[in-house]
Write an enzyme that holds these catalytic residues in place. Sequence first.
Site, PDB file in Angstrom:
ATOM      1  NE  ARG A  54      17.089 -23.132 -31.326  1.00 19.71           N
ATOM      2  CZ  ARG A  54      17.285 -23.854 -30.086  1.00 19.71           C
ATOM      3  NH1 ARG A  54      17.760 -25.017 -30.263  1.00 19.71           N
ATOM      4  NH2 ARG A  54      17.552 -23.272 -29.028  1.00 19.71           N
ATOM      5  CG  ASP A  80      15.190 -20.094 -30.859  1.00 17.24           C
ATOM      6  OD1 ASP A  80      14.460 -21.061 -30.099  1.00 17.24           O
ATOM      7  OD2 ASP A  80      16.221 -20.258 -31.056  1.00 17.24           O
ATOM      8  CE1 TYR A 123      19.176 -28.077 -30.617  1.00 14.38           C
ATOM      9  CE2 TYR A 123      18.902 -28.096 -33.121  1.00 14.38           C
ATOM     10  CZ  TYR A 123      18.311 -27.922 -31.831  1.00 14.38           C
ATOM     11  OH  TYR A 123      17.384 -26.940 -31.957  1.00 14.38           O
ATOM     12  CD  GLN A 132      19.868 -15.670 -33.910  1.00 11.66           C
ATOM     13  OE1 GLN A 132      20.182 -14.599 -34.347  1.00 11.66           O
ATOM     14  NE2 GLN A 132      21.117 -16.668 -33.997  1.00 11.66           N
ATOM     15  CB  SER A 147      16.943 -19.420 -27.721  1.00 11.86           C
ATOM     16  OG  SER A 147      17.724 -20.088 -28.508  1.00 11.86           O
TER      17      SER A 147
END
Length: 379
Positions: free
Chosen positions: A124, A132, A228, A129, A135
């Site tokens: 991540r 991802d 996380y 991004q 997401s």
Amino acid sequence: MPVHISIPREVTPGERRVALIPEVVKALTKSGTQIASETNAGLSAGYPDEGYTASGATVTGDRSQLFGGAEIVLKIQPPTMDEIAAMKAGTIVVALMNASRNLDLVARMRDAKLTAFALELLPRITRAQSMDVLSSQATVAGYRATLIGAELSPKFLPMLTTAAGTIRPAKVLILGAGVAGLMAIATVKRLGAVVEGYDVRRAAGEQVRSLGARFLELQINAEAAGGYARELTDEEKKQEAAMVAKAVADADIVVSTAAIPGRKAPILIRDDMVSKMRPGSVVVDLAAETGGNCELTKPGETIVVHGVSIAGPLNLPSQLAYNASQMFSKNLQSFLTLLITKDGTLVTDYSDEILAGSLLLSGGTVRHKPTADLLAGGK
Ligand code: NAD
């Protein structure tokens, strides 16, 4: 020699998404890649074969050619045993592998000497991004879960002032304010409800508030490596239970999204908390796939307990297959820029942080240590 990519039709029951949509196929064929898509690969997501043909793909019904003739196979779900058997050694498979839950498939891919990239393992980091998929698909799931909650609820979400009287807005509680939770908050706000959000990461508070929701805060910050959440201590769990119980009892709809990577979902809603909710209230448990945030959740079902509807939907992104596939495709297009050079040849050096992080196996060896350990322990 151009790189050959294949797009199979997903065969997992209930899976409606497709890994590549025609718009992305067009961009890839333009830059010299050859693409074969299986007959009706995108149909259930709203992308008929004509779109693939018009974008430069070859549409085929011959599965052995599709899998046997590819250098790269792009999928949503992990490959099945039959699909693995149809691929030649060295074929690169890119998909959501859910490796820890699919050890038999991992072992089979290893023995077939496939190269596999597991999209859920993508680091991540900022550079990743655009790739991802966790997401993008969590965004879809958060939106969809909210609508399920609204549909099951016997109440309006917005405040209404009508000739038939004034209606108070519904109260919605979102547990877990990661990607899915934040999307759920944004969606519920648009529908006009009063929203509260909760997360164990303090950083989530600012994001929850910026969406116009109240943030329920404990005096803890359980942010761990990579941004996380970590598992709470027993003392922290007690504090959490007291606060969550109060908020749950007051909510008309609870959407729960709390997760800890690689572990079972934390239980946040106990039976006695559900029994204190008003009849007609709703819990939508997005964590159903990993055991659920509510101890009453039955994965894949909607049940009624103590007069409260408890939904445990599975594979929510598949329910919004058109846009979920669009986002997944864009993620893959970005990922492929690391696997295929600008002059159209396959990259063989996987030392790039993103490739190395998501490489599950290659050359008959499992490269992802936690999965290799699980396999070694189990067999
Ligand atoms: P996730 O699906 O792993 O978990 C969902 C949420 O549940 C998380 O916000 C987590 O903090 C929360 N949670 C865990 N235990 C809880 C508990 N007991 N009570 C309440 N909430 C609990 O999370 P995610 O959506 O994948 O995001 C995790 C992190 O990764 C976030 O910090 C997010 O901002 C970050 N992220 C970074 C990038 C990037 O930089 N490329 C992309 C996406 C997400």
